[in-house]
Each structure stands twice: as structure tokens, then as C-alpha cells.
Write a protein that holds these residues in place. Structure first.
Motif, PDB file in Angstrom:
ATOM      1  N   SER A   1       0.829  -1.206   0.000  1.00  0.00           N
ATOM      2  CA  SER A   1       0.000   0.000   0.000  1.00  0.00           C
ATOM      3  C   SER A   1       0.863   1.256   0.000  1.00  0.00           C
ATOM      4  CB  SER A   1      -0.931  -0.002   1.218  1.00  0.00           C
ATOM      5  OG  SER A   1      -1.816  -1.096   1.165  1.00  0.00           O
ATOM      6  N   ILE A   2       1.929   1.252   0.798  1.00  0.00           N
ATOM      7  CA  ILE A   2       2.848   2.396   0.826  1.00  0.00           C
ATOM      8  C   ILE A   2       3.440   2.624  -0.564  1.00  0.00           C
ATOM      9  CG2 ILE A   2       5.044   3.239   1.710  1.00  0.00           C
ATOM     10  CD1 ILE A   2       4.405   1.845   4.337  1.00  0.00           C
ATOM     11  N   ALA A   3       3.857   1.522  -1.211  1.00  0.00           N
ATOM     12  CA  ALA A   3       4.504   1.648  -2.517  1.00  0.00           C
ATOM     13  C   ALA A   3       3.549   2.170  -3.576  1.00  0.00           C
ATOM     14  CB  ALA A   3       5.062   0.297  -2.934  1.00  0.00           C
ATOM     15  N   LEU A   4       2.305   1.660  -3.571  1.00  0.00           N
ATOM     16  CA  LEU A   4       1.389   1.981  -4.645  1.00  0.00           C
ATOM     17  C   LEU A   4       0.604   3.268  -4.408  1.00  0.00           C
ATOM     18  CD1 LEU A   4       0.008  -1.582  -5.467  1.00  0.00           C
ATOM     19  CD2 LEU A   4       1.813  -0.322  -6.626  1.00  0.00           C
ATOM     20  N   TYR A   5       0.308   3.575  -3.142  1.00  0.00           N
ATOM     21  CA  TYR A   5      -0.599   4.693  -2.873  1.00  0.00           C
ATOM     22  C   TYR A   5       0.007   5.764  -1.963  1.00  0.00           C
ATOM     23  CZ  TYR A   5      -3.677   0.971  -4.474  1.00  0.00           C
ATOM     24  OH  TYR A   5      -4.234  -0.042  -5.196  1.00  0.00           O
ATOM     25  N   GLY A   6       1.030   5.417  -1.214  1.00  0.00           N
ATOM     26  CA  GLY A   6       1.604   6.378  -0.281  1.00  0.00           C
ATOM     27  C   GLY A   6       2.654   7.245  -0.934  1.00  0.00           C
ATOM     28  N   GLY A   7       3.153   8.146  -0.183  1.00  0.00           N
ATOM     29  CA  GLY A   7       4.209   9.021  -0.677  1.00  0.00           C
ATOM     30  C   GLY A   7       5.531   8.697  -0.018  1.00  0.00           C
ATOM     31  N   ARG A   8       6.594   8.713  -0.789  1.00  0.00           N
ATOM     32  CA  ARG A   8       7.902   8.396  -0.249  1.00  0.00           C
ATOM     33  C   ARG A   8       8.363   9.399   0.805  1.00  0.00           C
ATOM     34  NH1 ARG A   8      13.170   9.598  -1.677  1.00  0.00           N
ATOM     35  NH2 ARG A   8      14.709   7.982  -1.161  1.00  0.00           N
ATOM     36  N   PRO A   9       8.146  10.725   0.630  1.00  0.00           N
ATOM     37  CA  PRO A   9       8.589  11.663   1.667  1.00  0.00           C
ATOM     38  C   PRO A   9       7.972  11.370   3.037  1.00  0.00           C
ATOM     39  CG  PRO A   9       8.137  12.849  -0.351  1.00  0.00           C
ATOM     40  CD  PRO A   9       7.654  11.448  -0.554  1.00  0.00           C
ATOM     41  N   LEU A  10       6.671  11.061   3.056  1.00  0.00           N
ATOM     42  CA  LEU A  10       6.014  10.739   4.321  1.00  0.00           C
ATOM     43  C   LEU A  10       6.555   9.436   4.890  1.00  0.00           C
ATOM     44  CD1 LEU A  10       3.873  11.285   6.465  1.00  0.00           C
ATOM     45  CD2 LEU A  10       2.213  10.081   4.993  1.00  0.00           C
ATOM     46  N   ALA A  11       6.754   8.448   4.026  1.00  0.00           N
ATOM     47  CA  ALA A  11       7.268   7.158   4.486  1.00  0.00           C
ATOM     48  C   ALA A  11       8.664   7.302   5.086  1.00  0.00           C
ATOM     49  CB  ALA A  11       7.281   6.162   3.327  1.00  0.00           C
ATOM     50  N   ARG A  12       9.475   8.205   4.525  1.00  0.00           N
ATOM     51  CA  ARG A  12      10.831   8.370   5.044  1.00  0.00           C
ATOM     52  C   ARG A  12      10.849   8.956   6.448  1.00  0.00           C
ATOM     53  NH1 ARG A  12      15.422   8.050   2.306  1.00  0.00           N
ATOM     54  NH2 ARG A  12      16.313   9.819   3.441  1.00  0.00           N
ATOM     55  N   VAL A  13       9.829   9.741   6.799  1.00  0.00           N
ATOM     56  CA  VAL A  13       9.760  10.277   8.149  1.00  0.00           C
ATOM     57  C   VAL A  13       9.666   9.146   9.172  1.00  0.00           C
ATOM     58  CG1 VAL A  13       8.366  11.673   9.729  1.00  0.00           C
ATOM     59  CG2 VAL A  13       8.768  12.462   7.386  1.00  0.00           C
ATOM     60  N   ILE A  14       8.969   8.089   8.810  1.00  0.00           N
ATOM     61  CA  ILE A  14       8.783   6.955   9.708  1.00  0.00           C
ATOM     62  C   ILE A  14      10.096   6.226   9.959  1.00  0.00           C
ATOM     63  CG2 ILE A  14       7.481   4.805  10.026  1.00  0.00           C
ATOM     64  CD1 ILE A  14       5.385   5.919   8.111  1.00  0.00           C
TER      65      ILE A  14
ATOM     66  N   CYS B   1      20.648   4.289   6.968  1.00  0.00           N
ATOM     67  CA  CYS B   1      21.009   4.095   5.560  1.00  0.00           C
ATOM     68  C   CYS B   1      20.442   2.776   5.052  1.00  0.00           C
ATOM     69  CB  CYS B   1      22.530   4.131   5.412  1.00  0.00           C
ATOM     70  SG  CYS B   1      23.123   4.062   3.711  1.00  0.00           S
ATOM     71  N   PHE B   2      20.583   1.740   5.864  1.00  0.00           N
ATOM     72  CA  PHE B   2      20.038   0.429   5.505  1.00  0.00           C
ATOM     73  C   PHE B   2      18.516   0.498   5.378  1.00  0.00           C
ATOM     74  CE2 PHE B   2      18.194  -3.557   7.234  1.00  0.00           C
ATOM     75  CZ  PHE B   2      18.530  -4.402   6.190  1.00  0.00           C
ATOM     76  N   ALA B   3      17.856   1.114   6.363  1.00  0.00           N
ATOM     77  CA  ALA B   3      16.405   1.218   6.338  1.00  0.00           C
ATOM     78  C   ALA B   3      15.928   2.015   5.123  1.00  0.00           C
ATOM     79  CB  ALA B   3      15.908   1.871   7.629  1.00  0.00           C
ATOM     80  N   SER B   4      16.668   3.037   4.741  1.00  0.00           N
ATOM     81  CA  SER B   4      16.306   3.847   3.577  1.00  0.00           C
ATOM     82  C   SER B   4      16.304   3.013   2.302  1.00  0.00           C
ATOM     83  CB  SER B   4      17.272   5.029   3.429  1.00  0.00           C
ATOM     84  OG  SER B   4      17.207   5.889   4.547  1.00  0.00           O
ATOM     85  N   THR B   5      17.314   2.176   2.147  1.00  0.00           N
ATOM     86  CA  THR B   5      17.371   1.347   0.941  1.00  0.00           C
ATOM     87  C   THR B   5      16.282   0.281   0.955  1.00  0.00           C
ATOM     88  OG1 THR B   5      19.004  -0.205   1.870  1.00  0.00           O
ATOM     89  CG2 THR B   5      19.841   1.723   0.685  1.00  0.00           C
ATOM     90  N   MET B   6      15.925  -0.213   2.168  1.00  0.00           N
ATOM     91  CA  MET B   6      14.834  -1.188   2.240  1.00  0.00           C
ATOM     92  C   MET B   6      13.510  -0.549   1.826  1.00  0.00           C
ATOM     93  SD  MET B   6      15.988  -4.141   2.989  1.00  0.00           S
ATOM     94  CE  MET B   6      17.275  -3.633   1.841  1.00  0.00           C
ATOM     95  N   LEU B   7      13.270   0.679   2.266  1.00  0.00           N
ATOM     96  CA  LEU B   7      12.066   1.385   1.836  1.00  0.00           C
ATOM     97  C   LEU B   7      12.103   1.640   0.332  1.00  0.00           C
ATOM     98  CD1 LEU B   7       9.443   2.966   2.479  1.00  0.00           C
ATOM     99  CD2 LEU B   7      10.887   4.989   2.810  1.00  0.00           C
TER     100      LEU B   7
END
Length: 321
Positions: free
Chosen positions: A22-35, A77-83
Motif C-alpha cells: 500500500s505504501i509503494a502503490l498509494y503512499g508518498g515516499r517523503p512521508l514514508a521516510r519520516v517513519i 542508511c540500511f532502512a532507507s534502501t529497504m524502503l
């Protein structure tokens, strides 16, 4: 992704897979990166072995006292690449700034029509290869992946990128099946990609210097390269922060030759060359090293058996003939 880090998250179940999709298809990456910031803090406090492995590794490469901030930067850095893996699978290069180096050399190898073996490591993002598919849609890419060890990633591939999932060569199928599938792909002029810095269970390893201390590397990728008789190109997808990636292709050898005589020395020489390039990119981007365990101490009791190497080499040569 580190198997040592991945063991617990793999049990997330269908809800976790649905959430990621759902994050990939409908969410926004900037918001997801805050998490990612609370996630980084959580893993820093909860995963002691990985935290300690990060600290020891960073001490090796930075040559200075390592603080919690350094370790959390490594985890982030690892978490960023996983997202980003999710977004790269779902949307390809869209939304990312991907610089590609060495594409001309790769195309020269690819133009020979023999197929190409791409060897990577657990540094940065192997999914950055998706940028190559977007820029060269005529390129056929097959990725070797152990589906049994990465069931969540397998489900993610099938959900977000069915075409990519269908092109995976399943490493859990066994040595002969893997070799046959890779040989067939190369005969069709495809590029076959696999990670070459970790050995599979019971695989023969050879030790070579890495950051000043002998480290174990598997022989399997090089025996495969020898049997496939295709150009070998190294691939590094370095994460440079934000939405920036640098995809680097380095020609390694037109063919890998492992002669029957002095085969151990030949393997040592080619693995040492590979390790020097791995070390180079460790120093270029130390926070891209995603082996969250003591890489130098893995399988310290595993004996180096030239007879086992010879048997495996003979099997690969017979299959690839």
C-alpha cells in the motif's frame, strides 16, 4: 538484505506485506521516510547483535571512535534502501536520481551476445539495477535469489513487479538446476545477476584480506563464472542519500579461468581481486555495508578443502559443457 537482520521481519505475515504494498502503490515516499527515524531508534535499541556488528565494522573502516550516532546513521542508511526497494520495484526509476557509470563497458560486453554475469554484494541497493531495465528495455535481466530464505521478498516481487518475480532464478532449487538455468539465460543473451560476498550453507569458502584481516568469500560464484564462460561485470548500487543512487558497472574479466592445476591458487587470486574492489567501495561509502554480523568471523571453523572445490568445479564444468 542481511539474512541475520531479515530473520525476524520475514514473519510479518500478510498484513505487513499488504502495508508495504500500500505504501509503494498509494503512499508518498517523503512521508514514508519520516517513519524511518523511529524505526531506526527501535532497531538500535532492540537489536543488540546487529548494533555491535555495525560498531565493530565502522571502527575498522573509519579508524576513529564510533558513537551511537554513527551506528544509527548506518541503520538509517540500511532502512532507507529497504524502503526504496519497494518504490523501485513498484515504480522503477521514477522519483529517483540514479547516476549510471560504466554503461558503455557493460553494453560492449553485452553486445557480444554471450550473456553477462553481473556480480554484486550486500552494499547499497541491488534493486537499483531496475534503472538499467528502464534505460535499456531490450535488456533481459535474470536475478539469482534464494526464495526459501527470502519469502517476504518473493511475495513482494510477485505483488509489485510480477515481471521481475517471474525472471528470478531460484537458488534454493539446487546447484545443477541453478547452473542450467543460468547457462540457458546466458545462451539467450541475458544478464544474470547474483550476490557474491556471502556463502550459502555448507559452501566452500576461501579467505582473503579485507580491511586488514582475512575474510571468507564463497567459491561458488567463481566456479559458475568459469563454467558459463561469459564476461563478468561487477555491479554496485550505492545509496548517496535522499533519492540519489549511483549504479556502477566495472568490467572484471572477459572470462574466468580456473585451471585444474593450481585451482586453489587461481581461486585465491580471483577472489582477492574481487575483495579489493569490495574494499574500495566500502571506503567510498562505508554506511552502505549491509552485512550486519561479524563478516570476518563467519564460519571460522569451515575447512578449505581443495578436493571439495575440485568436485564442485568438475560438476559445474560437466553441466555447463
Amino acid at each position: 538484505m542481511s539474512e541475520h537482520w531479515q530473520s525476524r521481519p520475514e514473519g510479518g505475515g500478510r498484513f505487513a506485506l499488504w502495508l508495504i504494498r500500500s505504501i509503494a502503490l498509494y503512499g508518498g515516499r517523503p512521508l514514508a521516510r519520516v517513519i524511518l527515524y523511529p524505526i531506526t531508534l527501535y532497531f538500535y535499541w532492540r537489536r543488540g547483535p546487529e548494533r555491535e556488528a555495525s560498531r565493530r565494522f565502522l571502527e575498522r573502516v573509519l579508524h576513529k571512535p564510533v558513537t551511537p550516532w554513527h551506528v544509527m546513521k548506518h541503520i538509517h542508511c540500511f532502512a532507507s534502501t529497504m524502503l526504496d526497494r519497494v518504490f523501485l520495484l513498484a515504480r522503477g526509476e521514477q522519483g529517483f536520481d540514479v547516476t549510471v557509470e560504466g554503461l558503455e563497458q557493460l553494453e560492449a560486453s553485452f553486445a557480444e551476445g554471450r550473456g553477462v554475469l553481473l556480480l554484486g554484494t550486500h552494499q547499497g541497493s541491488f534493486e537499483a539495477l531496475r534503472a538499467l531495465s528502464a534505460r535499456r528495455p531490450d535488456t533481459h535481466l535474470r536475478v539469482v535469489l534464494d526464495k526459501q530464505k527470502t519469502p517476504a521478498l518473493t511475495q513482494l516481487l510477485e505483488a509489485l513487479a510480477p515481471d521481475v518475480g517471474a525472471s528470478v532464478i531460484d537458488a534454493s532449487a539446487g546447484g545443477t538446476s541453478i547452473t542450467l538455468a543460468m547457462a540457458e539465460a546466458c545462451q539467450q543473451g541475458a544478464m544474470v545477476a547474483l550476490l557474491a560476498d556471502r556463502g550459502r550453507e555448507h559452501e566452500v569458502l576461501r579467505r582473503t584480506p579485507l580491511l586488514g584481516e582475512p575474510a571468507p568469500f564463497p567459491v561458488g560464484p567463481w566456479l559458475l563464472a568459469h563454467s558459463l564462460r561469459v564476461p563478468v561485470v561487477l555491479c554496485f548500487g550505492l545509496y548517496e542519500g535522499g533519492n540519489r543512487y549511483r549504479l556502477i558497472f566495472e568490467p572484471f574479466a572477459d572470462r574466468i579461468e580456473i585451471p585444474r592445476q593450481d585451482r586453489a591458487q587461481a581461486l585465491d587470486a580471483v577472489i582477492a581481486r574481487f575483495a579489493r574492489r569490495v574494499e574500495h567501495y566500502i571506503r567510498v561509502a562505508p554506511y552502505n555495508w549491509f552485512n550486519f554480523y561479524d563478516f570476518w568471523q563467519q564460519d571460522v571453523d569451515t575447512a578449505v578443502r581443495p578436493d571439495a572445490v575440485a568436485v564442485r568445479d568438475h560438476e559445474h564444468e560437466r553441466v555447463g559443457a
